[in-house]
Design a protein around this motif. Structure first.
Motif, mmCIF file in Angstrom:
data_model
loop_
_atom_site.group_PDB
_atom_site.id
_atom_site.type_symbol
_atom_site.label_atom_id
_atom_site.label_comp_id
_atom_site.label_asym_id
_atom_site.label_seq_id
_atom_site.Cartn_x
_atom_site.Cartn_y
_atom_site.Cartn_z
ATOM 1 N N TYR A 161 2.814 27.185 -9.522
ATOM 2 C CA TYR A 161 3.198 27.791 -10.804
ATOM 3 C C TYR A 161 2.021 28.555 -11.420
ATOM 4 O O TYR A 161 2.182 29.664 -11.946
ATOM 5 C CB TYR A 161 3.681 26.691 -11.751
ATOM 6 C CG TYR A 161 4.104 27.160 -13.125
ATOM 7 C CD1 TYR A 161 5.443 27.418 -13.413
ATOM 8 C CD2 TYR A 161 3.171 27.319 -14.155
ATOM 9 C CE1 TYR A 161 5.840 27.826 -14.685
ATOM 10 C CE2 TYR A 161 3.555 27.730 -15.420
ATOM 11 C CZ TYR A 161 4.895 27.988 -15.675
ATOM 12 O OH TYR A 161 5.285 28.405 -16.928
ATOM 13 N N LYS A 198 9.695 33.356 1.859
ATOM 14 C CA LYS A 198 9.533 32.388 0.773
ATOM 15 C C LYS A 198 8.425 31.378 1.073
ATOM 16 O O LYS A 198 8.482 30.644 2.068
ATOM 17 C CB LYS A 198 10.846 31.642 0.517
ATOM 18 C CG LYS A 198 11.941 32.537 -0.041
ATOM 19 C CD LYS A 198 11.557 33.131 -1.392
ATOM 20 C CE LYS A 198 12.560 34.144 -1.894
ATOM 21 N NZ LYS A 198 12.192 34.679 -3.223
ATOM 22 N N ASP A 251 11.168 30.864 -6.273
ATOM 23 C CA ASP A 251 9.752 31.227 -6.252
ATOM 24 C C ASP A 251 9.025 30.435 -5.173
ATOM 25 O O ASP A 251 8.095 30.931 -4.548
ATOM 26 C CB ASP A 251 9.119 30.950 -7.612
ATOM 27 C CG ASP A 251 9.604 31.915 -8.679
ATOM 28 O OD1 ASP A 251 9.138 33.063 -8.683
ATOM 29 O OD2 ASP A 251 10.476 31.529 -9.488
ATOM 30 N N ARG A 272 7.137 30.480 -18.878
ATOM 31 C CA ARG A 272 8.154 30.433 -17.817
ATOM 32 C C ARG A 272 8.757 29.041 -17.735
ATOM 33 O O ARG A 272 8.055 28.053 -17.524
ATOM 34 C CB ARG A 272 7.552 30.827 -16.464
ATOM 35 C CG ARG A 272 7.060 32.252 -16.377
ATOM 36 C CD ARG A 272 6.697 32.600 -14.946
ATOM 37 N NE ARG A 272 7.893 32.774 -14.118
ATOM 38 C CZ ARG A 272 7.855 32.916 -12.785
ATOM 39 N NH1 ARG A 272 6.708 32.862 -12.148
ATOM 40 N NH2 ARG A 272 8.970 33.096 -12.101
ATOM 41 N N PRO A 318 0.343 32.691 -9.279
ATOM 42 C CA PRO A 318 1.325 33.625 -8.712
ATOM 43 C C PRO A 318 0.741 34.540 -7.649
ATOM 44 O O PRO A 318 1.459 34.944 -6.723
ATOM 45 C CB PRO A 318 1.808 34.415 -9.934
ATOM 46 C CG PRO A 318 0.776 34.196 -10.999
ATOM 47 C CD PRO A 318 0.197 32.853 -10.734
ATOM 48 N N SER A 327 3.909 34.635 0.529
ATOM 49 C CA SER A 327 5.166 35.304 0.829
ATOM 50 C C SER A 327 4.974 36.364 1.906
ATOM 51 O O SER A 327 5.769 36.460 2.855
ATOM 52 C CB SER A 327 5.745 35.928 -0.441
ATOM 53 O OG SER A 327 6.927 36.640 -0.150
ATOM 54 N N ARG A 361 19.487 37.091 -6.319
ATOM 55 C CA ARG A 361 19.178 36.024 -7.266
ATOM 56 C C ARG A 361 20.428 35.646 -8.058
ATOM 57 O O ARG A 361 21.188 36.518 -8.491
ATOM 58 C CB ARG A 361 18.081 36.496 -8.226
ATOM 59 C CG ARG A 361 17.617 35.452 -9.240
ATOM 60 C CD ARG A 361 16.613 36.091 -10.191
ATOM 61 N NE ARG A 361 16.234 35.200 -11.271
ATOM 62 C CZ ARG A 361 15.161 34.427 -11.273
ATOM 63 N NH1 ARG A 361 14.340 34.459 -10.241
ATOM 64 N NH2 ARG A 361 14.888 33.646 -12.303
ATOM 65 N N PHE A 365 10.858 29.902 -13.542
ATOM 66 C CA PHE A 365 10.154 29.570 -12.294
ATOM 67 C C PHE A 365 11.102 28.678 -11.512
ATOM 68 O O PHE A 365 11.426 27.568 -11.936
ATOM 69 C CB PHE A 365 8.845 28.852 -12.579
ATOM 70 C CG PHE A 365 8.049 28.530 -11.334
ATOM 71 C CD1 PHE A 365 7.240 29.489 -10.750
ATOM 72 C CD2 PHE A 365 8.114 27.268 -10.757
ATOM 73 C CE1 PHE A 365 6.504 29.206 -9.601
ATOM 74 C CE2 PHE A 365 7.388 26.968 -9.608
ATOM 75 C CZ PHE A 365 6.581 27.945 -9.029
#
Length: 353
Positions: free
Chosen positions: A321, A272, A253, A209, A324, A331, A164, A173
């Motif tokens: 958003y 992702k 994200d 966020r 999650p 994912s 990251r 986010f």
């Protein structure tokens, strides 16, 4: 073995070809990468440390017939000089001269088709191939009478090893937008407007966020997209060509992208979740079928460009958003579609195993 890997045309063909070329070099083979010589290939080819040959191939249009005939002769001369044992061609117009030259020189021919629906070049050239590697099992039905091997699509080994970006606040986010190495104007316009609306809604909510955007725009839209985010006070990393895709994926994200095969399998390698917006004009609508292969497994959502406006796209992104747990599930399903050994599988096929 002396092996040619013909992988010019676009980044979507070059990156997988270079991944296989690197695997073949690790196995001790002598590999030369053949490109068509387009400017768009130059940034991709920088990663290749071995010999490169430019074929001069051009897109398969009537006005380019003489150029492509000259390219075939050029490829034949190079094969006569170098005497390769095998050719791997990764599809697109850039495959045509090398494959036809290889056939005339009786060189072993292997092809790779990245997409669910074969392109015209692979469909035509498959009749000359010893074997065709395919990324999706469903592709075999489009190539009757041809030996196919399901390999998946090779991706850059480093794509899933990013970290990251340290400059992104940890509670952000992050939405990563990419239309591919050349950008996609419609995706840029749609998503930048949607993200401005999303920022306004999050501000209205007083959400914890904060939004952060990474956006690969292509050269034409870089300034306009960067200005849109700056005016909306959205912190963003905007580049015409993202030089650190591994970290961009690692930071995200969720990803908004076209549905080229390379992008789809890079998403899988990185696990992702994505909103895929297929290119409407893609040959044989192959990007829709790519997107559907991932969406039907719950790893991505598909958005139809003609039916998406900025407000709808904003609502879709807010749905990610606000959920999650769904993103985490997507994912995991995306990771399940990865083929980390695809380069090795294609290399096995080239070696004749």
């Amino acid at each position: 073995m002396k092996i040619i890997v013909a992988c010019g045309g676009t980044g979507g063909h070059a990156f997988p070809g270079l991944a296989v070329a690197e695997e073949l070099v690790r196995r001790g083979h002598e590999v030369t990468v053949w490109e068509s010589g387009r400017d768009v290939e130059s940034s991709v080819m920088k990663r290749w440390q071995g010999p490169v040959f430019s074929t001069g191939a051009r897109q398969l249009k009537i006005r380019n017939a003489l150029f492509n005939f000259a390219s075939i002769l050029r490829c034949r001369r190079e094969m006569r000089r170098n005497r390769p044992d095998a050719l791997l061609a990764m599809g697109s117009y850039s495959s045509l001269p090398p494959v036809l030259a290889a056939r005339s020189r009786k060189v072993r021919i292997c092809l790779h088709e990245a997409n669910t629906v074969p392109g015209k070049a692979v469909e035509f050239l498959s009749r000359f191939a010893d074997a065709v590697a395919i990324s999706f099992e469903s592709t075999a039905k489009y190539l009757p009478g041809v030996k196919t091997v399901v390999t998946g699509l090779p991706v850059r080994a480093e794509i899933a090893s990013g970290s990251r970006f340290g400059f992104i606040p940890p509670d952000s986010f992050v939405v990563f937008v990419t239309g591919g190495s050349q950008g996609a104007h419609a995706v840029n316009e749609l998503t930048s407007k949607a993200l401005v609306k999303m920022k306004a809604e999050l501000d209205r909510r007083g959400a914890g966020r904060k939004l952060y955007v990474i956006h690969q725009t292509g050269a034409k839209d870089e300034a306009e997209v960067a200005a849109a985010y700056a005016n909306a006070e959205i912190p963003a990393r905007v580049h015409a060509f993202e030089t650190d895709m591994a970290s961009a994926f690692a930071s995200a994200d969720v990803v908004v992208a076209r549905a080229g095969a390379s992008t789809c399998f890079e998403l899988a390698a990185c696990g992702k979740p994505a909103l895929l917006v297929p290119l409407p004009s893609a040959v044989r609508n192959h990007q829709h079928f790519n997107a559907d292969a991932f969406a039907s497994r719950g790893a991505a959502d598909e958005g139809v460009q003609s039916k998406l406006d900025p407000l709808q796209a904003c609502r879709h992104l807010l749905g990610f958003y606000d959920n999650p747990a769904r993103l985490a599930g997507m994912s995991e399903k995306m990771k399940a579609l990865a083929t980390p050994d695809a380069a090795a599988r294609v290399a096995d096929m080239v070696e004749g195993e």
